[in-house]
Write a protein that holds these residues in place. Structure first.
Motif, PDB file in Angstrom:
ATOM      1  N   LYS A 104       0.545  -1.495   0.297  1.00 45.65           N
ATOM      2  CA  LYS A 104       0.307   0.425   0.149  1.00 45.65           C
ATOM      3  C   LYS A 104       0.928   1.669  -0.340  1.00 45.65           C
ATOM      4  CE  LYS A 104       0.500  -1.951   4.095  1.00 45.65           C
ATOM      5  NZ  LYS A 104       0.281  -3.410   5.166  1.00 45.65           N
ATOM      6  N   GLY A 159      -4.118  -3.263  11.432  1.00 45.57           N
ATOM      7  CA  GLY A 159      -4.332  -4.446  11.990  1.00 45.57           C
ATOM      8  C   GLY A 159      -3.390  -4.754  13.686  1.00 45.57           C
ATOM      9  N   THR A 160      -2.053  -4.209  13.858  1.00 38.48           N
ATOM     10  CA  THR A 160      -0.715  -3.525  14.698  1.00 38.48           C
ATOM     11  C   THR A 160      -1.728  -2.713  16.053  1.00 38.48           C
ATOM     12  OG1 THR A 160       0.723  -4.135  13.072  1.00 38.48           O
ATOM     13  CG2 THR A 160       0.883  -3.065  15.242  1.00 38.48           C
ATOM     14  N   TYR A 187       2.063  -8.751  11.802  1.00 37.91           N
ATOM     15  CA  TYR A 187       1.103  -8.739  11.842  1.00 37.91           C
ATOM     16  C   TYR A 187       1.954  -6.413  11.395  1.00 37.91           C
ATOM     17  CZ  TYR A 187      -2.158 -10.544  14.175  1.00 37.91           C
ATOM     18  OH  TYR A 187      -3.121 -11.721  14.764  1.00 37.91           O
ATOM     19  N   GLU A 189       4.316  -3.390  10.083  1.00 35.37           N
ATOM     20  CA  GLU A 189       4.966  -3.690   9.210  1.00 35.37           C
ATOM     21  C   GLU A 189       6.823  -3.924   9.839  1.00 35.37           C
ATOM     22  OE1 GLU A 189       4.192  -2.768   5.549  1.00 35.37           O
ATOM     23  OE2 GLU A 189       2.434  -3.652   6.944  1.00 35.37           O
TER      24      GLU A 189
HETATM   25  N1  HSE Z   1       0.912  -3.477   9.468  1.00 40.87           N
HETATM   26  C1  HSE Z   1      -0.505  -4.037   8.968  1.00 40.87           C
HETATM   27  C2  HSE Z   1      -1.783  -3.832   9.487  1.00 40.87           C
HETATM   28  C3  HSE Z   1      -0.203  -5.049   8.163  1.00 40.87           C
HETATM   29  O1  HSE Z   1      -1.083  -3.782  11.362  1.00 40.87           O
HETATM   30  O2  HSE Z   1      -2.607  -4.338   9.276  1.00 40.87           O
HETATM   31  C4  HSE Z   1      -1.411  -4.943   6.935  1.00 40.87           C
HETATM   32  O3  HSE Z   1      -1.576  -4.663   5.864  1.00 40.87           O
END
Ligand code: HSE
Ligand code: NDP
Length: 430
Positions: A104, A159-160, A187, A189
């Motif tokens: 993204k 999500g994080t 989850y 980055e």
């Molecule tokens: N780091 C991102 C999150 C991964 O936590 O949503 C999913 O795109």
């Protein structure tokens, strides 16, 4: 049977999930879907690294040679970042490959260049995994909602952050511990600042808004606040008032432009988005024909994300004529969307101050708020202990953001107020 030769760039969290799915369900894809996926090669940074999947050594290759391998039909980019990924994706398109990406950041920051080149080369750039992990929201916009003009997006798309906020609320653990747990689950980055400062959600909102509204969205114009300054006490006080704190990504199209912002906000506990917990994501879209539609599912993690990557590959294999449908809304740009300034919004607010517990402090704060046309709806001062520092929480009626900012600057300078005040918006009130 259609055969698709796949070049895989990156075999980390998502890449391993993808490799595993592709290997485990090879026969299923062949017999049930009619597509044979052949892995042409896998490029990683370190071939010696221990991975959850066993990659045959003969498959390892260099990223640059993989994107130029004439036998490769599709390059799956799962390395992340915007520098090497951009150069590899553009190179793959120039070589006439289709591209599937979960990146993204790349699409939010360099989408114009990537989609323009894909159009010139008549190749697909598919990006289902880039927003909402395993939730097929891009496909839903492209297909199921095609008869609608979308005018609003309310979403939880990191999500994080959602995992951290849920863990702080349910397990009463602190921010650092909750972040470590989210990282351990795969989850976050590579640079978790992107998650906790709202940047990843803003990247996803840029991709989603551009696709949903059919206009060019300049990522730097999206207002972005993260959750790193949310304290356990904010979560507890919000709950006392009947709210939960969520990192929301919101975009609303109006006659005067696009409101696009990512920020932690209070939601009434019965609100549907207030009940999206842990790594789950939810995207609520409003279409002019269909009304509200809600998509809910796992927004991060190896297997959910791999599920989205595979769906793009199957689309490319089965429906080559859909390439333009996939990329057209991303480039058939009606206009640059003007993103409204954050100071133009109105909202209700949660304000938390740390004040010296002595007569007159609340009165001074109330006076500054009143002077900025901000009306108080609720107050809590928990502990009472003359002369010590105590939290004071105020909820307001609707007020102008600009006025709130000016008032807070003045309040933070008052004698009797300590530290920087907390300001959170309240969304979703009836
Ligand atoms: N780091 C991102 C999150 C991964 O936590 O949503 C999913 O795109
Ligand atoms: P990881 O950091 O776990 O994996 C990245 C992979 O890319 C690693 O295998 C790494 O190699 C490899 N890599 C990095 N640079 C290069 C390079 N120059 N050449 C070749 N290989 C390289 O990231 P994730 O799997 O978590 O994320 C991948 C992408 O998916 C990102 O764009 C991310 O935003 C996106 N995404 C992630 C989700 C998640 O839940 N994690 C969910 C949705 C999207 P090595 O293993 O040797 O270090």
């Amino acid at each position: 049977m259609k055969t698709l030769r796949v070049g895989l760039l990156g075999c980390g969290q998502v890449g391993s999930g993808f490799f595993s799915l592709l290997t485990a369900k090879k026969r299923f894809f062949e017999t049930e879907i009619g597509v044979s996926f052949e892995l042409a090669g896998v490029a990683v940074r370190s071939r010696k690294k221990k991975r959850p999947v066993r990659i045959p050594p003969s498959l390892f290759t260099e990223a640059e040679s993989l994107v130029r391998d004439p036998s490769v039909d599709v390059v799956v980019e799962l390395i992340g970042g915007t520098i090497e990924a951009k150069s590899l994706v553009l190179d793959a398109l120039r070589q006439g490959k289709h591209v599937v990406t979960a990146n993204k950041a790349l699409l939010a920051e360099h989408g114009d260049e990537v989609f323009e080149l894909a159009h010139q080369m008549n190749r697909a750039v598919c990006f289902e995994a880039s927003v909402g992990g395993g939730i097929p929201v891009i496909k839903a916009l492209r297909e199921g909602l095609v008869g609608n003009q979308i005018d609003a997006i309310h979403s939880i798309i990191n999500g994080t952050s959602n995992y951290i906020l849920t863990a702080m609320s349910e397990k009463k653990i602190d921010f650092k511990q909750a972040l470590s747990e989210a990282q351990a689950k795969g989850y976050a980055e590579a640079d978790p600042t992107l998650d906790i400062e709202g940047i990843d959600a803003a990247h996803k909102l840029a991709v989603l808004a551009r696709f949903a509204f059919g206009g060019r969205v300049h990522f730097p114009d999206i207002y972005c606040e993260g959750i790193s300054r949310i304290r356990g006490e904010d979560i507890a006080f919000a709950e006392e008032f009947g709210y939960r704190i969520k990192l929301l990504a919101i975009a609303k199209l109006g006659a005067d432009g696009l409101e696009a912002r990512v920020q932690p906000a209070l939601l009434p506990e019965k609100h549907i988005l207030a009940n999206v917990n842990r790594s789950f994501n939810a995207v609520m879209l409003h279409g002019d024909e269909v009304g509200d539609v809600l998509f809910y599912g796992r927004g991060a993690g190896a297997r959910p994300t791999a599920s989205a990557v595979i769906s793009d590959l199957v689309d490319i294999a089965k429906q080559p004529g859909r390439f333009s449908a996939t990329t057209a809304p991303m480039r058939a740009i009606r206009k640059n969307l003007v993103i409204k300034s954050i100071s133009s919004i109105q909202s209700r607010y949660y304000l938390r101050f740390h004040v010296v517990d002595r007569p007159g402090v609340l009165a001074k704060i109330a006076q500054v708020l009143g002077g900025h046309k901000i009306s108080i709806s609720d107050v809590i001062q928990k502990e009472r202990s003359a002369g010590s520092i105590v939290p004071l929480i105020l909820l307001t009626h609707h007020a102008h953001e600009k006025n709130v900012r000016q008032a807070i600057t003045r309040i933070d300078r008052l004698n009797g107020v300590r530290g920087k005040s907390q300001v959170l918006r309240i969304e979703g009130d009836a």
